[in-house]
Design a protein around this motif. Structure first.
Motif, PDB file in Angstrom:
ATOM      1  N   GLU A 166     -30.189 -41.192  -0.370  1.00 46.33           N
ATOM      2  CA  GLU A 166     -31.520 -41.683  -0.036  1.00 46.33           C
ATOM      3  C   GLU A 166     -32.241 -40.730   0.917  1.00 46.33           C
ATOM      4  N   LEU A 168     -33.345 -37.861  -1.094  1.00 51.76           N
ATOM      5  CA  LEU A 168     -34.457 -38.312  -1.921  1.00 51.76           C
ATOM      6  C   LEU A 168     -35.774 -38.246  -1.143  1.00 51.76           C
ATOM      7  N   LEU A 169     -35.721 -38.645   0.120  1.00 54.13           N
ATOM      8  CA  LEU A 169     -36.916 -38.588   0.959  1.00 54.13           C
ATOM      9  C   LEU A 169     -37.368 -37.153   1.207  1.00 54.13           C
ATOM     10  N   PRO A 205     -38.996 -33.681  -3.191  1.00 54.93           N
ATOM     11  CA  PRO A 205     -39.853 -34.148  -4.279  1.00 54.93           C
ATOM     12  C   PRO A 205     -39.252 -33.852  -5.665  1.00 54.93           C
ATOM     13  N   GLN A 226     -36.835 -36.558  -6.366  1.00 58.09           N
ATOM     14  CA  GLN A 226     -37.592 -37.775  -6.672  1.00 58.09           C
ATOM     15  C   GLN A 226     -38.040 -37.766  -8.139  1.00 58.09           C
ATOM     16  N   GLU A 227     -38.513 -36.622  -8.598  1.00 63.48           N
ATOM     17  CA  GLU A 227     -38.962 -36.510  -9.982  1.00 63.48           C
ATOM     18  C   GLU A 227     -37.803 -36.672 -10.960  1.00 63.48           C
ATOM     19  N   VAL A 276     -35.083 -38.393 -10.464  1.00 61.18           N
ATOM     20  CA  VAL A 276     -34.712 -39.806 -10.443  1.00 61.18           C
ATOM     21  C   VAL A 276     -35.685 -40.607 -11.318  1.00 61.18           C
ATOM     22  N   GLN A 277     -36.970 -40.310 -11.190  1.00 60.10           N
ATOM     23  CA  GLN A 277     -37.962 -41.023 -11.998  1.00 60.10           C
ATOM     24  C   GLN A 277     -37.734 -40.778 -13.488  1.00 60.10           C
TER      25      GLN A 277
END
Length: 90
Positions: free
Chosen positions: A28, A31-32, A35, A38-39, A41-42
């Motif tokens: 996590e 993840l913060l 970016p 984050q992409e 994961v999306q």
């Protein structure tokens, strides 16, 4: 944006809520800070959603085929009549 096998496994564990609490916290935090992560994961989450939707559509099509076979084929006439009798009493 190449994703390693290890990173894919970490993303999967994150999305499924698996793994030790320490690993979850580290992921996590990453993840913060990332970016790009984050992409990734999306995209993996979107992939899971599409696979799930496809599976539901396949199951629905299979159930409809069974329904058609049981309720349309002449050799299943007695089964159809018994089922209709069960629901006619409700």
């Amino acid at each position: 944006m190449k994703t390693s096998v290890i990173e894919s496994k970490q993303i999967e564990q994150h999305l499924l809520g698996l793994g030790p609490a320490e690993d979850k916290l580290v992921f996590e935090a990453n993840l913060l800070l990332s970016p790009a992560l984050q992409e990734k994961v999306q995209w993996q989450q979107k992939t899971y959603q599409l696979v799930h939707l496809y599976g539901r559509q396949q199951l629905k099509a299979e159930l409809e085929a069974v329904h058609q076979k049981l309720f349309q084929a002449p050799e299943h006439r007695s089964f159809r009549q018994r089922i209709l009798q069960l629901f006619s009493h409700l």
